[in-house]
Write a protein that holds these residues in place. Structure first.
Motif: not given
Ligand code: G3P
Length: 228
Positions: A78-83
């Motif tokens: 998944h794509v983490l908002p923080e990253s």
């Protein structure tokens, strides 16, 4: 909520080979050049893998093409908002026609974007979905009828009533919402028409990415924006 300066032209790089890797970097630099020369707001949405190199190289807003409404932890793939935030992006597209998610997930993704300080730009396919999304209070929406995406037939010319109707409907629900339109935008006149219909800019892909000379196309867009 993040305040967005408008009018704005956002170029979605999608997964076009003309906008991948080193070519993505060059295209982003052209977008920045036009933005500085014409003093208009231009943003780019490269692929995730190219995001960081582009953020480092240009000073214009950079958007992710997608992110997931997850928290740090066990969410492989998944794509983490923080990253996205840490990579230096200013915002993210959400629910693009080519990367649709459920309404409940649009809601959570907008919330996560706000939590980490990213501008949320939600794509919508029609006026009813735009109205539903407006009530979720994203920073921006882009109305993009899917049948016109990638056709070169501009939504602002072929379906002006969808654009103006959406602007009107959405403004009644959430007057702060910045409305863009996209699909088939290829000429300065398409951009001018979009602005006349009440939008604050455009979300464009193939008209720029696949153009023989993307710089010239962007200049035409910039002139139309300045005249509006
Ligand atoms: O996100 C932009 C988009 O889907 C429109 O694509 O190729 O019709 O400009 P295009």
């Amino acid at each position: 909520m993040t305040k967005t300066n408008t009018p704005i032209i956002i170029v979605n790089f999608k997964t076009y080979s003309e906008a991948t890797g080193s070519k993505a970097l060059q295209l982003a630099k052209n977008c920045e050049k036009i933005s500085l020369e014409a003093e208009i707001r231009v943003g780019v949405a490269p692929q995730l893998v190219d995001l960081k190199q582009i953020v480092k190289a240009v000073s214009i807003p950079v958007f992710a093409q997608h992110m997931d409404p997850i928290k740090p932890g066990s969410s492989t793939g998944h794509v983490l908002p923080e990253s996205i935030k840490e990579a230096g992006a200013s915002g993210t597209l959400i629910n693009h026609s080519e990367r649709r998610i459920k309404l409940a997930d649009i809601d959570t993704t907008i919330t996560r974007a706000r939590e980490v300080g990213l501008t949320s730009l939600v794509c919508t396919n029609n006026s009813a979905v735009s109205a539903a999304v407006a009530s979720l209070k994203p920073d921006m929406i882009a109305i993009e009828p899917p049948e016109l995406i990638g056709t070169g037939i501009s939504v602002s010319k072929a379906k002006p009533e969808i654009v103006s109707g959406t602007v009107e409907l959405v403004n009644r629900i959430n007057p702060d919402l910045v409305v863009l339109c996209g699909a088939g935008i290829t000429t300065g006149e398409d951009v001018a028409a979009a602005l006349r219909l009440g939008t604050k800019g455009v979300l464009v892909a193939s008209g720029v990415v696949k153009a023989q000379n993307s710089y010239n196309v962007l200049s035409e867009f910039a002139e139309a924006t300045a005249r509006a």
